[in-house]
Design a protein around this motif. Structure first.
Motif, short mmCIF file in Angstrom:
data_model
loop_
_atom_site.label_atom_id
_atom_site.label_comp_id
_atom_site.label_asym_id
_atom_site.label_seq_id
_atom_site.Cartn_x
_atom_site.Cartn_y
_atom_site.Cartn_z
N SER A 17 -11.02 17.03 9.50
CA SER A 17 -12.22 17.82 9.79
C SER A 17 -13.14 17.97 8.59
O SER A 17 -14.26 18.46 8.74
CB SER A 17 -11.81 19.21 10.29
OG SER A 17 -11.15 19.92 9.27
N ALA A 18 -12.70 17.59 7.40
CA ALA A 18 -13.54 17.78 6.23
C ALA A 18 -13.29 16.69 5.21
O ALA A 18 -12.20 16.12 5.15
CB ALA A 18 -13.27 19.15 5.60
N LEU A 19 -14.29 16.41 4.42
CA LEU A 19 -14.15 15.41 3.38
C LEU A 19 -13.36 15.98 2.21
O LEU A 19 -13.34 17.18 1.98
CB LEU A 19 -15.52 14.93 2.89
CG LEU A 19 -16.15 13.78 3.68
CD1 LEU A 19 -16.50 14.21 5.07
CD2 LEU A 19 -17.35 13.22 2.95
N ALA A 20 -12.70 15.07 1.49
CA ALA A 20 -12.01 15.48 0.27
C ALA A 20 -13.02 15.56 -0.85
O ALA A 20 -13.90 14.71 -0.98
CB ALA A 20 -10.91 14.48 -0.07
N LEU A 21 -12.88 16.57 -1.69
CA LEU A 21 -13.86 16.81 -2.75
C LEU A 21 -13.31 16.53 -4.13
O LEU A 21 -14.02 16.68 -5.11
CB LEU A 21 -14.35 18.26 -2.68
CG LEU A 21 -14.99 18.65 -1.35
CD1 LEU A 21 -15.41 20.11 -1.40
CD2 LEU A 21 -16.18 17.76 -1.02
N ALA A 22 -12.04 16.14 -4.23
CA ALA A 22 -11.42 15.93 -5.54
C ALA A 22 -11.02 14.48 -5.71
O ALA A 22 -10.65 13.81 -4.75
CB ALA A 22 -10.19 16.82 -5.69
N GLN A 23 -11.10 14.02 -6.94
CA GLN A 23 -10.72 12.65 -7.26
C GLN A 23 -9.20 12.55 -7.34
O GLN A 23 -8.56 13.25 -8.11
CB GLN A 23 -11.32 12.26 -8.60
CG GLN A 23 -11.04 10.82 -9.02
CD GLN A 23 -12.02 9.85 -8.41
OE1 GLN A 23 -12.75 10.20 -7.48
NE2 GLN A 23 -12.05 8.65 -8.91
N PRO A 24 -8.55 11.70 -6.51
CA PRO A 24 -7.10 11.58 -6.56
C PRO A 24 -6.65 10.76 -7.74
O PRO A 24 -7.41 9.94 -8.25
CB PRO A 24 -6.77 10.86 -5.24
CG PRO A 24 -7.96 10.00 -5.01
CD PRO A 24 -9.14 10.80 -5.52
N PRO A 25 -5.41 10.95 -8.21
CA PRO A 25 -4.91 10.13 -9.31
C PRO A 25 -4.96 8.65 -8.94
O PRO A 25 -4.63 8.27 -7.83
CB PRO A 25 -3.46 10.62 -9.48
CG PRO A 25 -3.45 11.98 -8.89
CD PRO A 25 -4.46 11.95 -7.77
N GLY A 26 -5.39 7.83 -9.86
CA GLY A 26 -5.39 6.40 -9.64
C GLY A 26 -6.50 5.90 -8.75
O GLY A 26 -6.44 4.78 -8.25
N ALA A 27 -7.51 6.72 -8.49
CA ALA A 27 -8.56 6.30 -7.57
C ALA A 27 -9.52 5.32 -8.22
O ALA A 27 -10.31 4.70 -7.54
CB ALA A 27 -9.34 7.52 -7.08
N ARG A 65 -12.49 5.69 0.49
CA ARG A 65 -11.91 5.21 1.75
C ARG A 65 -11.58 6.38 2.67
O ARG A 65 -11.85 6.35 3.86
CB ARG A 65 -10.65 4.39 1.46
CG ARG A 65 -10.95 3.00 0.90
CD ARG A 65 -9.71 2.28 0.43
NE ARG A 65 -10.01 0.86 0.17
CZ ARG A 65 -9.18 0.02 -0.42
NH1 ARG A 65 -7.98 0.45 -0.85
NH2 ARG A 65 -9.52 -1.25 -0.60
N TYR A 66 -10.98 7.41 2.10
CA TYR A 66 -10.64 8.59 2.89
C TYR A 66 -11.89 9.24 3.46
O TYR A 66 -11.97 9.55 4.65
CB TYR A 66 -9.86 9.59 2.03
CG TYR A 66 -9.61 10.90 2.73
CD1 TYR A 66 -8.51 11.05 3.56
CD2 TYR A 66 -10.47 11.98 2.56
CE1 TYR A 66 -8.28 12.26 4.22
CE2 TYR A 66 -10.25 13.17 3.21
CZ TYR A 66 -9.16 13.31 4.04
OH TYR A 66 -8.95 14.49 4.69
N ASN A 67 -12.89 9.45 2.61
CA ASN A 67 -14.10 10.14 3.06
C ASN A 67 -14.88 9.31 4.08
O ASN A 67 -15.46 9.87 5.02
CB ASN A 67 -14.98 10.49 1.86
CG ASN A 67 -14.45 11.69 1.09
OD1 ASN A 67 -13.66 12.46 1.60
ND2 ASN A 67 -14.86 11.81 -0.15
N LEU A 68 -14.90 8.01 3.90
CA LEU A 68 -15.56 7.16 4.90
C LEU A 68 -14.81 7.24 6.23
O LEU A 68 -15.44 7.28 7.30
CB LEU A 68 -15.61 5.72 4.39
CG LEU A 68 -16.42 4.73 5.23
CD1 LEU A 68 -17.87 5.17 5.37
CD2 LEU A 68 -16.35 3.33 4.61
N ALA A 69 -13.50 7.29 6.17
CA ALA A 69 -12.71 7.47 7.40
C ALA A 69 -13.06 8.78 8.09
O ALA A 69 -13.19 8.83 9.33
CB ALA A 69 -11.22 7.42 7.07
N MET A 70 -13.26 9.83 7.30
CA MET A 70 -13.63 11.11 7.89
C MET A 70 -14.98 11.02 8.61
O MET A 70 -15.18 11.61 9.68
CB MET A 70 -13.70 12.20 6.82
CG MET A 70 -12.40 12.50 6.11
SD MET A 70 -11.05 13.01 7.22
CE MET A 70 -10.13 11.46 7.33
#
Length: 229
Positions: A17-27, A65-70
């Motif tokens: 339901s929402a985009l991720a706002l933090a940079q994940p490790p190894g991104a 990739r995650y945010n585009l999926a959202m």
């Protein structure tokens, strides 16, 4: 079992339901462009955000990739597609992005990929749980507790509720206390039940204080009976 279990059968995590706002490790090194893409999204400039996420996703950025999926799942793209969202989420999950694992579990649980698949949902929730996600641990414990997407296994349910309880989930704290109280999946232990009811109460659970008092009375009653023997 206590009333808390009624909240768990239809577990809905809503990670899509929402985009991720933090940079994940190894991104990857594209943190600033991702930040700009997120800012564009937050300001309603969806085409700009989508273009940036697409470019970064093509470069292997897990967060993009995650945010585009959202955006696919929220029907915010000209050609939104659950299939494309799944592909992007699986790519991000393969990079160790836990939110993508949780989102895939929910998509399978809700049937948003065509049909409900609780076994696949449990597979993704388990991966998230093993990577330290408290929400994943609650989902996995629930599946074992109900035999929903996994064989019913109260010992495994207790294991994962314990992990989630240690991670601060109040519902899991209450449920773990009830398992110790009943001796369900774990040895019956009123003192451990009291311990977890107390923690749940301190964390705001409304029923836990009453259960704590009830357990105190039972412990005292058992102590008096032992003294009389």
């Amino acid at each position: 079992m206590p009333r808390r279990t009624a909240l768990l059968p239809l577990l809905t995590l809503t990670f899509w339901s929402a985009l991720a706002l933090a940079q994940p490790p190894g991104a990857g090194p594209q943190g600033v462009p991702v930040d700009r893409a997120i800012a564009a999204y937050a300001q309603g400039r969806l085409p700009e955000a989508a273009k940036a996420f697409q470019q970064l996703a093509a470069q292997g950025n897990a967060l993009a990739r995650y945010n585009l999926a959202m955006m696919h799942l929220r029907d915010e793209l000209p050609r939104s597609s659950a299939r494309s969202a799944r592909q992007l989420l699986e790519q991000a999950a393969g990079q160790g992005f836990v939110r993508a694992e949780l989102a895939l579990g929910e998509l399978h649980e809700q049937g948003r990929l065509g049909r409900v698949d609780l076994v696949q949902a449990q597979r993704w929730f388990l991966r998230a749980a093993e990577h330290g996600s408290v929400d994943g641990q609650v989902a996995v414990g629930t599946a074992f507790f109900l035999g929903r997407g996994a064989p019913k296994d109260m010992a495994q349910a207790a294991r994962w509720f314990r992990e989630a309880a240690t991670g601060g989930d109040v519902g899991a704290q209450y449920l773990l206390a009830s398992l110790y109280e009943q001796g369900d999946g774990v040895p019956r232990d009123l003192r451990l039940a009291r311990y977890w009811y107390d923690i749940a109460a301190r964390n705001g659970d409304e029923a836990a204080p009453f259960k704590r008092e009830e357990i105190d009375a039972r412990i005292e009653s058992e102590r008096q009976r032992q003294d009389e023997v």
